[in-house]
Design a protein around this motif. Structure first.
Motif, short mmCIF file in Angstrom:
data_model
loop_
_atom_site.label_atom_id
_atom_site.label_comp_id
_atom_site.label_asym_id
_atom_site.label_seq_id
_atom_site.Cartn_x
_atom_site.Cartn_y
_atom_site.Cartn_z
N UNK A 1 0.72 -1.13 -0.21
CA UNK A 1 0.11 0.08 -0.04
C UNK A 1 0.93 1.35 0.22
N UNK A 2 1.90 1.23 0.88
CA UNK A 2 3.09 2.25 0.86
C UNK A 2 3.63 2.67 -0.43
N UNK A 3 3.72 1.59 -1.11
CA UNK A 3 4.35 1.78 -2.60
C UNK A 3 3.47 2.30 -3.70
N UNK A 4 2.25 1.94 -3.57
CA UNK A 4 1.36 2.46 -4.30
C UNK A 4 0.77 4.03 -3.90
N UNK A 5 0.53 4.18 -2.77
CA UNK A 5 0.16 5.48 -2.48
C UNK A 5 1.10 6.61 -2.40
N UNK A 6 2.50 5.96 -2.48
CA UNK A 6 3.56 7.01 -2.66
C UNK A 6 4.10 7.29 -4.08
N UNK A 7 3.26 6.48 -4.92
CA UNK A 7 3.33 6.51 -6.50
C UNK A 7 4.81 5.98 -6.96
N UNK A 8 5.27 5.05 -6.16
CA UNK A 8 6.32 4.32 -6.55
C UNK A 8 6.00 3.24 -7.28
N UNK A 9 4.79 2.71 -7.32
CA UNK A 9 4.17 1.62 -8.17
C UNK A 9 2.72 1.94 -8.70
N UNK A 10 2.32 1.56 -9.61
CA UNK A 10 0.98 1.86 -10.16
C UNK A 10 0.10 1.12 -9.95
N UNK A 11 0.42 -0.25 -9.83
CA UNK A 11 -0.38 -1.69 -9.62
C UNK A 11 0.38 -2.59 -8.96
N UNK B 1 9.22 19.46 -1.43
CA UNK B 1 8.82 20.77 -1.54
C UNK B 1 7.61 20.99 -1.70
N UNK B 2 6.72 22.05 -1.56
CA UNK B 2 5.47 22.27 -1.71
C UNK B 2 5.00 21.91 -2.84
N UNK B 3 5.75 22.06 -4.00
CA UNK B 3 5.18 21.84 -5.22
C UNK B 3 4.87 20.45 -5.35
N UNK B 4 5.46 19.39 -4.69
CA UNK B 4 5.27 17.99 -4.63
C UNK B 4 4.04 17.59 -4.29
N UNK B 5 3.45 18.45 -3.40
CA UNK B 5 2.09 18.09 -2.66
C UNK B 5 1.05 17.46 -3.51
N UNK B 6 0.60 17.99 -4.44
CA UNK B 6 -0.39 17.79 -5.51
C UNK B 6 0.22 16.93 -6.61
N UNK B 7 0.16 15.53 -6.05
CA UNK B 7 0.75 14.54 -6.75
C UNK B 7 -0.47 14.18 -7.83
N UNK B 8 -0.28 13.52 -9.10
CA UNK B 8 -0.96 13.37 -10.15
C UNK B 8 -2.20 12.15 -9.50
N UNK B 9 -3.50 12.41 -9.84
CA UNK B 9 -4.57 11.21 -9.63
C UNK B 9 -4.72 10.50 -10.90
N UNK B 10 -4.92 9.32 -11.08
CA UNK B 10 -5.00 8.75 -12.34
C UNK B 10 -6.23 8.99 -12.97
N UNK B 11 -7.43 9.12 -11.97
CA UNK B 11 -8.66 9.31 -12.67
C UNK B 11 -9.52 9.71 -11.54
N UNK B 12 -10.74 10.22 -11.76
CA UNK B 12 -11.72 10.61 -10.96
C UNK B 12 -12.41 9.24 -10.12
N UNK B 13 -12.75 9.63 -8.90
CA UNK B 13 -13.35 8.45 -8.12
C UNK B 13 -14.33 8.07 -8.76
N UNK B 14 -14.80 6.70 -8.88
CA UNK B 14 -15.99 6.07 -9.36
C UNK B 14 -17.22 6.50 -8.76
N UNK B 15 -18.30 6.63 -9.21
CA UNK B 15 -19.49 7.09 -8.37
C UNK B 15 -20.04 5.99 -7.59
#
Length: 269
Positions: free
Chosen positions: A54-64, A114-128
């Motif tokens: 989970x850490x690797x995924x939420x840190x964006x070190x891995x995608x899946x 740095x502060x510019x790294x806080x907003x990391x990309x989100x792959x897609x909007x949340x599903x309904x």
């Protein structure tokens, strides 16, 4: 071992008694990625494979989960070490954000320089969302029974995955609220299960908790405490339904992009 007994004195107005108190174990867990020290988290030393995933995924070190080649946890003299090996396509990411520092149980943005790294990309909007308030109340009614370590110690957070009916399918506990959610997200990835109902956490809803829920592709995040402004803004930007201050008798719909909880005539956000 996730707990131990400690001798204490119970001091009352008229007397003092000796007793034993069950205390949650907190230990340093060093996460190494491709041979590089990435973080040291203060955590409950259990479910470490799920935690590291989970850490690797939420840190964006891995995608899946398929980007994680191997995870090896082992106990060392000073704590625990978890060695994570990524597949080749993700190996360059660790060098972009490498650092080694000690984080406390409140840390949720590891590897941020740095502060510019806080907003990391989100792959897609949340599903309904498909779960309604009845499902949330059903999950709340059974959450306490799914937290044995907290029942024994009163010192740990929980994170639960719930199906659309409110049935709790998995719960993880940790002294750190982010760690508990990472463990849950890691387990979902390992089991290749979707977070198709909602995620339920026993903590406040901060920016990083919303961010982790978005990585997990959860339709809804429910917390028993209050949200922060950044959590609300982040959820709203990515259409994640957020419910806060969840109690057995009432819940607070904070972000409702699909109008799931709207009264007749109200418009979705």
């Amino acid at each position: 071992m996730t707990w131990r007994d400690e001798p204490v004195r119970i001091i009352r107005h008229d007397r003092t008694d000796q007793a034993n108190r069950t205390v949650a174990v907190e230990a340093p867990v060093a996460i190494e990625v491709d041979g590089i020290g990435y973080a040291v988290m203060m955590a409950t030393p259990a479910d470490l494979e799920a935690f590291a995933t989970g850490f690797a995924l939420t840190e964006r070190l891995a995608d899946t989960i398929d980007d994680v080649a191997d995870i090896e946890p082992f106990e060392a003299k000073a704590g625990w070490v978890v060695r994570v090996t990524l597949h080749d396509r993700c190996k360059g990411r660790i060098h972009d954000r490498v650092r080694h520092r000690t984080s406390d149980t409140a840390c949720g943005l590891c590897g941020i320089a740095g502060l510019e790294q806080v907003q990391r990309p989100v792959a897609a909007p949340a599903p309904p969302p498909v779960a309604d308030q009845g499902a949330i109340f059903a999950a709340l009614a059974h959450l306490r029974a799914r937290q044995p370590l907290n029942a024994a110690t009163g010192a740990v957070h929980g994170a639960a995955a719930c199906d659309p009916t409110g049935t709790i399918i998995a719960t993880f506990e940790d002294v750190g609220r982010h760690n508990a959610l990472d463990k849950l997200i890691g387990w979902l990835a390992i089991e290749r299960r979707a977070a198709d109902g909602f995620l339920l956490v026993t903590s406040r809803l901060s920016f990083e908790m919303v961010d982790k829920a978005l990585v997990a592709r959860a339709p809804m995040l429910v917390g028993i405490s209050a949200p922060t402004t950044m959590a609300i803004d982040h959820a709203r930007a990515h259409r994640l339904t957020v419910v806060a201050l969840a109690r057995p008798d009432a819940i607070l719909a904070v972000v409702d992009p699909t109008g799931l909880f709207a009264s007749s005539g109200e418009k979705p956000e």
